[in-house]
Design an enzyme around this catalytic site. Structure first.
Site, PDB file in Angstrom:
ATOM      1  N   SER A  60       0.818  -1.214   0.000  1.00 50.81           N
ATOM      2  CA  SER A  60       0.000   0.000   0.000  1.00 50.81           C
ATOM      3  C   SER A  60       0.852   1.265   0.000  1.00 50.81           C
ATOM      4  O   SER A  60       1.826   1.386   0.744  1.00 50.81           O
ATOM      5  CB  SER A  60      -0.901   0.000   1.233  1.00 50.81           C
ATOM      6  N   LYS A 108     -14.719  -3.275   1.078  1.00 48.28           N
ATOM      7  CA  LYS A 108     -15.458  -2.013   0.943  1.00 48.28           C
ATOM      8  C   LYS A 108     -16.981  -2.185   0.979  1.00 48.28           C
ATOM      9  O   LYS A 108     -17.690  -1.282   1.408  1.00 48.28           O
ATOM     10  CB  LYS A 108     -15.031  -1.296  -0.345  1.00 48.28           C
ATOM     11  N   ASN A 115     -15.251   3.396   1.945  1.00 50.39           N
ATOM     12  CA  ASN A 115     -13.790   3.229   2.003  1.00 50.39           C
ATOM     13  C   ASN A 115     -13.138   4.077   3.093  1.00 50.39           C
ATOM     14  O   ASN A 115     -11.916   4.085   3.192  1.00 50.39           O
ATOM     15  CB  ASN A 115     -13.131   3.481   0.639  1.00 50.39           C
ATOM     16  N   ASP A 125     -14.450   8.074  -3.151  1.00 52.51           N
ATOM     17  CA  ASP A 125     -14.271   7.798  -4.591  1.00 52.51           C
ATOM     18  C   ASP A 125     -14.818   8.911  -5.488  1.00 52.51           C
ATOM     19  O   ASP A 125     -14.092   9.380  -6.374  1.00 52.51           O
ATOM     20  CB  ASP A 125     -14.933   6.470  -4.973  1.00 52.51           C
ATOM     21  N   GLY A 165     -16.872  -1.395  -9.178  1.00 52.70           N
ATOM     22  CA  GLY A 165     -17.033  -0.381  -8.150  1.00 52.70           C
ATOM     23  C   GLY A 165     -16.508   0.987  -8.586  1.00 52.70           C
ATOM     24  O   GLY A 165     -17.123   2.019  -8.289  1.00 52.70           O
ATOM     25  N   ASN A 184     -18.770  -2.095 -21.163  1.00 51.97           N
ATOM     26  CA  ASN A 184     -18.099  -3.079 -20.313  1.00 51.97           C
ATOM     27  C   ASN A 184     -17.934  -4.373 -21.069  1.00 51.97           C
ATOM     28  O   ASN A 184     -18.766  -4.740 -21.899  1.00 51.97           O
ATOM     29  CB  ASN A 184     -18.905  -3.327 -19.036  1.00 51.97           C
ATOM     30  N   THR A 195     -18.203  -7.350 -20.001  1.00 48.70           N
ATOM     31  CA  THR A 195     -19.395  -8.158 -19.737  1.00 48.70           C
ATOM     32  C   THR A 195     -20.604  -7.211 -19.826  1.00 48.70           C
ATOM     33  O   THR A 195     -20.885  -6.443 -18.902  1.00 48.70           O
ATOM     34  CB  THR A 195     -19.319  -8.794 -18.326  1.00 48.70           C
ATOM     35  N   LEU A 245      -8.107   5.753 -14.394  1.00 49.81           N
ATOM     36  CA  LEU A 245      -8.056   5.674 -12.930  1.00 49.81           C
ATOM     37  C   LEU A 245      -6.864   4.847 -12.455  1.00 49.81           C
ATOM     38  O   LEU A 245      -6.489   4.903 -11.293  1.00 49.81           O
ATOM     39  CB  LEU A 245      -9.356   5.093 -12.362  1.00 49.81           C
ATOM     40  N   TYR A 288      -3.036   4.046 -11.866  1.00 51.17           N
ATOM     41  CA  TYR A 288      -1.838   4.897 -11.749  1.00 51.17           C
ATOM     42  C   TYR A 288      -0.555   4.086 -11.710  1.00 51.17           C
ATOM     43  O   TYR A 288       0.533   4.645 -11.621  1.00 51.17           O
ATOM     44  CB  TYR A 288      -1.927   5.793 -10.508  1.00 51.17           C
TER      45      TYR A 288
END
Ligand code: ATR
Length: 311
Positions: free
Chosen positions: A23, A74, A95, A110, A137, A158, A160, A233, A235
């Site tokens: 992390s 979450k 979160n 978020d 999410g 997407n 799916t 999103l 990084y």
């Protein structure tokens, strides 16, 4: 940076998840606390999948100020909260936890984390057409944020397709004023139609995340509308294949690192219950340290708090 001394009054914060070994949040959050002159210390706690409740109630009992919550907890943490914010309720995910007066309050950073980098670059969302790639999410947070800010249209693609269709139904009922459509990602014509005249294209999938550097959610030969902003999103890496495709097509790009930083700032504001002022200035100060951390790494799958994309 202000020097810190741990005392009996030092505030305890942290992230719970599994895994959390890589992390970036301790580095990011401790740099932020230090920069703000807050006497607090932030740790990473790896919690066994069946011990979430024990961990949360234990942290509350020990007088922690708050926690960030990451994968895979979450959604599971929602029923442990006494109160949750409107955003967290709409997304069905929390979160960030605040322990206050014996209560557990949950929120999600978020949507705000996603919006702040757009605000920093002067990108105005009202009346825009946004393409969202993904239906997990992260995509939910992006759709929610964009719809709340009054975009005209959201086009959802997407891998799916059924998942995109389900999300469309859910968000149409929450935001009847916004046009929301699902397009199959695997059909060439459908992808081209979805991208036509888009103002913002957001990759909210994990395609391209380390170690799958060559992957993009879009076909290689796709042609992108050059006036659009491409926002990934992810990084790690900072320059994903999706962002490379966007640059090759002449688009402006936004990587996922700023979102991560703004989420950290949003968490600290929530915990301290006070406004931190110049978010953009703080984000600019914090970014170089994180870029260095990403460079030093040999490219492990950083697991961090919240979104950016974090697995
Ligand atoms: P998160 O909560 O981080 O959004 P998630 O719920 O697991 O994570 O969602 C991951 C998203 O990335 C999904 O939309 C997934 O598509 P599917 O619904 O078809 O699984 C998408 N995704 C992952 N890998 C992908 C790839 N190689 N190409 C396109 N989409 C991908």
């Amino acid at each position: 940076m202000t020097e810190r001394h741990v005392t009996a009054h030092t505030l305890t914060l942290g992230v719970i998840g599994n895994p959390v070994g890589h992390s970036l949040s301790p580095q990011l959050q401790n740099a932020l606390l230090s920069r703000l002159g807050v006497n607090g210390c932030y740790h990473a706690f790896e919690v066994k999948p069946n011990e979430l409740e024990k961990a949360v109630r234990g942290a509350s009992a020990l007088g922690f100020l708050g926690l960030n919550v990451t994968v895979p907890f979450k959604e599971q943490v929602v029923p442990l909260c006494d109160d949750i914010t409107h955003e967290a309720e709409a997304l069905g995910a929390v979160n960030t936890l605040l322990f206050k007066d014996g209560r557990i309050v949950g929120t999600t950073t978020d949507p705000l984390g996603f919006l702040k980098p757009l605000e920093a670059r002067g990108f105005e969302l009202p009346d825009k057409t946004v393409v969202v790639l993904g239906a997990g999410g992260a995509a939910r947070a992006v759709i929610f944020a964009c719809a709340e800010r009054g975009v005209a249209e959201i086009r959802l693609l997407n891998r799916t397709h059924d998942k995109a269709v389900r999300l469309v139904r859910r968000f149409r009922s929450l935001f009847p004023g916004v046009r929301i459509e699902a397009y199959p990602l695997l059909e060439w014509g459908s992808v081209s139609n979805a991208l036509e005249n888009a103002d913002l294209i957001v990759n909210a999938t994990s395609a391209g995340m380390w170690p799958h550097l060559e992957r993009s959610p879009l076909p290689e030969s796709v042609s992108l509308p050059r006036d659009a902003l491409a926002y990934d999103l992810v990084y790690n890496p900072l320059r994903t294949r999706f962002l490379q495709q966007a640059e090759e097509n002449g688009l402006a790009i936004q990587d996922g690192l700023d979102m991560l930083i703004y989420q950290a700032i949003a968490s600290v504001e929530f915990w301290l219950s006070r406004q931190l002022g110049d978010w953009h200035g703080l984000a600019r100060e914090l970014r170089p340290g994180l870029e260095r951390a990403l460079e030093w790494s040999s490219g492990p799958p950083w697991s961090v708090t919240g979104k950016g994309k974090d697995k």
